[in-house]
Enzyme design. Structure first.
Site, mmCIF file in Angstrom:
data_model
loop_
_atom_site.group_PDB
_atom_site.id
_atom_site.type_symbol
_atom_site.label_atom_id
_atom_site.label_comp_id
_atom_site.label_asym_id
_atom_site.label_seq_id
_atom_site.Cartn_x
_atom_site.Cartn_y
_atom_site.Cartn_z
ATOM 1 C CG ASP A 9 -2.038 -0.973 1.181
ATOM 2 O OD1 ASP A 9 -2.251 -1.593 0.120
ATOM 3 O OD2 ASP A 9 -2.711 -1.153 2.221
ATOM 4 C CG HIS A 10 2.501 2.550 3.450
ATOM 5 N ND1 HIS A 10 1.610 3.587 3.639
ATOM 6 C CD2 HIS A 10 2.284 1.691 4.473
ATOM 7 C CE1 HIS A 10 0.905 3.372 4.738
ATOM 8 N NE2 HIS A 10 1.292 2.223 5.255
ATOM 9 C CG HIS A 43 -7.055 -1.610 2.716
ATOM 10 N ND1 HIS A 43 -7.054 -1.085 3.993
ATOM 11 C CD2 HIS A 43 -8.359 -1.620 2.334
ATOM 12 C CE1 HIS A 43 -8.282 -0.793 4.354
ATOM 13 N NE2 HIS A 43 -9.099 -1.108 3.360
ATOM 14 N NE ARG A 45 -8.447 3.885 3.718
ATOM 15 C CZ ARG A 45 -8.606 3.681 5.032
ATOM 16 N NH1 ARG A 45 -7.867 2.770 5.657
ATOM 17 N NH2 ARG A 45 -9.476 4.372 5.719
ATOM 18 C CG HIS A 50 -3.228 3.394 0.163
ATOM 19 N ND1 HIS A 50 -4.021 2.308 -0.133
ATOM 20 C CD2 HIS A 50 -3.238 3.505 1.527
ATOM 21 C CE1 HIS A 50 -4.483 1.778 0.988
ATOM 22 N NE2 HIS A 50 -4.032 2.481 2.016
ATOM 23 C CD GLU A 70 -5.059 -5.753 4.291
ATOM 24 O OE1 GLU A 70 -4.379 -6.453 5.063
ATOM 25 O OE2 GLU A 70 -4.983 -4.506 4.250
ATOM 26 C CB THR A 100 -3.033 2.584 9.464
ATOM 27 O OG1 THR A 100 -2.951 1.231 8.994
ATOM 28 C CG2 THR A 100 -2.755 2.613 10.955
ATOM 29 C CG HIS A 191 -2.315 -3.139 12.536
ATOM 30 N ND1 HIS A 191 -2.729 -2.480 11.401
ATOM 31 C CD2 HIS A 191 -2.241 -2.194 13.501
ATOM 32 C CE1 HIS A 191 -2.924 -1.197 11.685
ATOM 33 N NE2 HIS A 191 -2.622 -0.999 12.943
ATOM 34 N N GLY A 192 1.322 -3.573 12.464
ATOM 35 C CA GLY A 192 2.357 -3.009 13.321
ATOM 36 C C GLY A 192 3.576 -3.884 13.526
ATOM 37 N N GLY A 213 3.613 -4.517 6.050
ATOM 38 C CA GLY A 213 3.832 -3.507 5.028
ATOM 39 C C GLY A 213 4.755 -2.380 5.410
ATOM 40 C CG HIS A 214 4.841 1.847 7.965
ATOM 41 N ND1 HIS A 214 5.849 2.109 8.869
ATOM 42 C CD2 HIS A 214 4.535 3.030 7.390
ATOM 43 C CE1 HIS A 214 6.130 3.396 8.848
ATOM 44 N NE2 HIS A 214 5.349 3.981 7.956
#
Length: 239
Positions: A9-10, A43, A45, A50, A70, A100, A191-192, A213-214
């Protein structure tokens, strides 16, 4: 040992910051797979902040591992998924004002709607995963709606500020993972998660895939996507 789904995503976030054509998430997915990614996650959205529809369409044609889409449980997104046919769908909560995804999906509170969406997708041979907190009631509800997978929300574990809290959250995840597997669900998590906290989650018995991801994209800005993915695979193995 758990496999790695790389969330790109990023890459799209950087592109959309200038409303231009680069960097291209499709190219990033190719590099992630070359680096050892076991799957690609995006994802789409509702606000298209993004990832864009074009990205998902091209990724469906180019991803050689598997594509995890997602999305929110809306009619629009169900229609897109039925058209594109990703390898599986992960239903996530979505708020327009959030930076997020902030927490797990409330299956208990909307069991009829989630059950309807799961049925539509799985009748079209698209397995469904539900992004939930590792709460017994949410896991039980996930079984009731006949999802194939759950993805345990690891945010509280990742955000724990001391070792005692971190171990408590890890134990919570471990209990949820065990409950889900006993009930016949397959279990992913995400997540995270970072290079520094991923191994204990990856080592949970029965954990199948981690969607990350991030931290990978942040590392990729310095060393490139292929190396960033290879390093995460090493971290998952505890190396």
């Amino acid at each position: 040992m758990a496999t790695l789904g790389v969330n790109i995503d990023h890459i799209a976030t950087i592109r959309q910051a200038r409303r231009t054509v680069e960097p291209d998430p499709v190219a990033a997915a190719v590099l992630a797979e070359l680096g050892g990614a076991d799957g690609i996650t995006v994802h789409l959205r509702e606000d298209r902040r993004h990832i864009q529809d074009r990205d998902v369409q091209l990724l469906r044609q180019t991803v050689r591992t598997h594509l995890n889409l997602e999305m929110a449980a809306t009619d629009e997104m169900v229609g897109i998924a039925l058209d594109i046919k990703p390898d599986y769908v992960t239903l996530v909560p979505e708020k327009r004002e959030e930076v997020t995804t902030e927490g797990g999906l409330d299956i208990v509170g909307q069991i009829a709607r989630i059950g309807e969406v799961v049925s539509k997708l799985q009748n079209a041979a698209i397995p469904v995963s539900l992004f939930i907190d590792a709460e017994p009631a949410q896991i039980e509800a996930s079984v009731k709606v006949q999802a194939k997978f759950i993805e345990l929300h690891t945010g509280r574990y990742a955000e724990a500020t001391d070792e005692t809290s971190r171990q408590q959250e890890l134990a919570f995840l471990a209990t949820g993972c065990e409950q889900a597997i006993k009930a016949g669900l397959r279990v992913n998590a995400g997540h995270g998660l970072t290079y520094w906290n991923v191994y204990p989650v990856a080592a949970l018995p029965g954990m199948e895939e981690l969607n990350i991801g991030h931290t990978i994209i942040s590392r990729a800005a310095l060393v490139g996507i292929e190396r960033a993915v290879r390093e995460m695979k090493q971290a998952i193995r505890g190396e």
